[in-house]
Every structure is written in C-alpha cells, then in structure tokens.
Design a protein around this motif. Structure first.
Motif: not given
Length: 200
Positions: A143-164
């Motif tokens: 999933h894209s990071f935006d999808d993960i944010c929407y699905m699980y309520g992850i804060p949008s500033n967590n993108f540096l956590k997702y991609y690694p």
C-alpha cells in the motif's frame, strides 16, 4: 514430561505445534511459554518476566523470529528467558515456514535495516502486526503511505518510518505474499495453542 509438553507435541488441530520426540527438551521450554501466555495466570514469576518482556512488546515476542541482538539484550537481564525465547522462536519459525503462516513485522531477524530490527510501538498499538497488513493484493504491491495512514490512523509525519520498513522486507517474504494471492487468515502458533483445547 508434563501434560503441557505432550500437548505441544500433538497435532495443530488439537492445539499443539507438532514437536517431535527429538524436540522434547524444547517442548519443556515451549510449555513454559504456554503458561506465561495464559491470561488466568497471575503468578509472581509471571509478573517478574512480564516486566522484562514489556520493553519488547511482551507477548508479541512469541510470534516473532527474534533477532540475536534482542536475545542478547534480554539475556543481559535474564538468561533463562532468553534461552526460552530462542528455543520457541526456532521451533515455531521452522513450522510456520512450512505452513505459510503469518509473518510478523516487528523484531523479526529477517526484516532489518543497518542490522537493527523494527518495532514501532505506536503502530503496533494500532493493530499493525503482520507484513500482509501492509500489502495490497489487488495490485500485488505494498500500500502507499497515504493508504496506510487512512486505514490505520497513522500520523502523516510518519512517512520516514514507512519507507525504510517496506524497503527492508526481503524478497522471499514478498514472494510468499504474492504466492498466497489472498490475505493470510491462518492463526499463529500462539493463537493456536491458547485458543484450542485438546480433544477428549
């Protein structure tokens, strides 16, 4: 050997994990895990070990293919606990590899960056635990990071956590997900042992 030890050697349908007689020593260690995970157990020894394990996700550790780094950290506080976790991790990982069970994201020795495993406590508390939860089976990719944010309520500033994290998931795990084609619904061995009763 106790009844619990024999139960762990039983079939998965009966609540065991199919340990062989050769694994009898590991069965003894695994039976300790079963007692620890029993929610009705309020023994003082459990509270003692729980204090150590909470630093690493507590019962999550019994679903992980635990890294040696984490085991060494735990061993510094309690060698017995590290020994049990090592035996449990080896036995259940080997069996889960054969049965195509769920792959845990956190503290997994197969998912590392700079030789360090991942554990995002805030994501774990949002019920993100398995690799396939990040995977979109419709497009056969994560999933894209935006999808993960929407699905699980992850804060949008967590993108540096997702991609690694996504980048660190090895090819063989991705291949297994693609082979499954559909989300894995098989219970983990922890769920299996605690959720099923031995047949009469």
């Amino acid at each position: 050997m106790s009844t619990d030890d024999f139960l762990l050697q039983d079939s998965m349908e009966n609540g065991g994990i199919q340990l062989t007689n050769i694994d009898s020593f590991n069965a003894i260690k695994c039976s300790w895990v079963k007692r620890y995970l029993d929610n009705t157990n309020t023994s003082k020894w459990k509270l003692f070990y729980q204090k150590i394990l909470k630093k690493y996700g507590d019962s999550l550790l019994f679903e992980c293919y635990i890294s040696n780094t984490i085991l060494h950290e735990i061993a510094n506080e309690n060698i017995f606990l590290a020994d049990v976790l090592s035996a449990w991790s080896d036995v259940t990982h080997n069996l889960e590899t054969k049965t195509n069970s769920k792959t845990v994201l956190w503290i997994n020795k197969d998912i590392t960056s700079n030789n360090k495993t991942f554990f995002y406590k805030d994501w774990f508390e949002r019920s993100i635990k398995y690799v396939d939860q990040l995977y979109d089976y419709r497009i056969k990719d994560f999933h894209s990071f935006d999808d993960i944010c929407y699905m699980y309520g992850i804060p949008s500033n967590n993108f540096l956590k997702y991609y690694p994290l996504i980048k660190s998931i090895p090819i063989h795990i991705k291949s297994e997900i693609n082979t499954n084609n559909t989300p894995c619904t098989q219970t983990t061995f922890v769920e299996n042992i605690l959720g099923r009763k031995r047949k009469k």
